[in-house]
Design an enzyme around this catalytic site. Sequence first.
Site, short mmCIF file in Angstrom:
data_model
loop_
_atom_site.label_atom_id
_atom_site.label_comp_id
_atom_site.label_asym_id
_atom_site.label_seq_id
_atom_site.Cartn_x
_atom_site.Cartn_y
_atom_site.Cartn_z
N HIS A 98 40.31 42.56 35.68
CA HIS A 98 40.67 42.21 37.05
C HIS A 98 39.54 42.61 38.01
O HIS A 98 38.86 43.61 37.80
CB HIS A 98 41.97 42.92 37.46
CG HIS A 98 42.48 42.48 38.79
ND1 HIS A 98 42.04 43.05 39.97
CD2 HIS A 98 43.35 41.51 39.15
CE1 HIS A 98 42.63 42.43 40.99
NE2 HIS A 98 43.44 41.50 40.52
N GLU A 170 40.01 34.23 39.65
CA GLU A 170 40.35 34.90 40.90
C GLU A 170 39.06 35.29 41.62
O GLU A 170 38.50 36.36 41.34
CB GLU A 170 41.15 36.17 40.62
CG GLU A 170 42.44 35.94 39.89
CD GLU A 170 43.39 37.11 40.10
OE1 GLU A 170 44.36 36.94 40.83
OE2 GLU A 170 43.12 38.19 39.55
P1 PGA Z 1 46.80 38.96 46.12
O1 PGA Z 1 46.30 39.57 44.74
O2 PGA Z 1 47.68 37.77 45.79
O3 PGA Z 1 47.55 40.07 46.78
O4 PGA Z 1 45.59 38.54 46.88
C1 PGA Z 1 45.91 38.69 43.73
C2 PGA Z 1 45.40 39.43 42.53
O5 PGA Z 1 44.68 40.44 42.67
O6 PGA Z 1 45.70 39.02 41.41
#
Ligand code: PGA
Length: 262
Positions: A98, A170
Amino acid sequence: MKHRWLFGTNWKMNKNAQEAAEYASILREKLLCMNLADAVQVFVLPPYTSIGIVKQLSGGRFWVGAQNMHWEECGPYTGEISSAMLAELGIDLVQLGHAERREMFHETDSTINKKVLTSLRAGFRPLVCIGETMADREFKVARDTCARQLRIALKDVSVHELERIILAYEPAWAIGVQGLTADPSYIQDMRFHFQTVLEDMFAADLSGRIPILYGGSVNAEDAAELLLSSGMDGLFVGRAALDATAFADLIQSCLLAAGMQS
Ligand code: PGA
């Protein structure tokens, strides 16, 4: 639709055991009422301390996973958790790489690769997160960064293990309170790029089977548009899914927009 859609949430460092149990019970009931059949798979990544209770209360309605794990099976790694420990809790998947782990805890592509290989050996589905930073985007190396992350994370993954891989795109600049909303056409463009990289690494028919989710400030208002216009295989949600009812509503909004529910 090529894959079934995946909708997941990472709770990060939120919720005690009681809050986790309440969430799991509500989500289970909501999903039961939505009668999703095979078209959708939902998953939740609680903190380690609540994985057991959430798994127990999930009633098999959604997958439960961990937010991270170590690549070694055991040993002198203070504060870490192993695949064997997570296997005892019956997890279905494990998130690896992540953006917050990469940035705040200095995780590298090569340690993420070790974790991917260990998690596959343990029988888990690795949810591999990739994404560029804002600096990468400004310097026009977003594609290179993601390609590097992908190539290294999936190095030595065998063809028969490939079907257990899930990717989450992401962009770091889209995550969190300060996150910017990504444009669906930008996401789609990146997705085509990932497909090219994957096809170069694995056979085209195999790489096409890897689901790729989008995450980063997804919320109830833009979820359906983000999912349908980008052609991704699902959404990975943080803050907007910290409430079980809100998460179920977000999923439902996508299904309604896709004409999969009335
Ligand atoms: P968020 O987090 O939707 O609060 O921006 C997304 C993530 O880190 O997977």
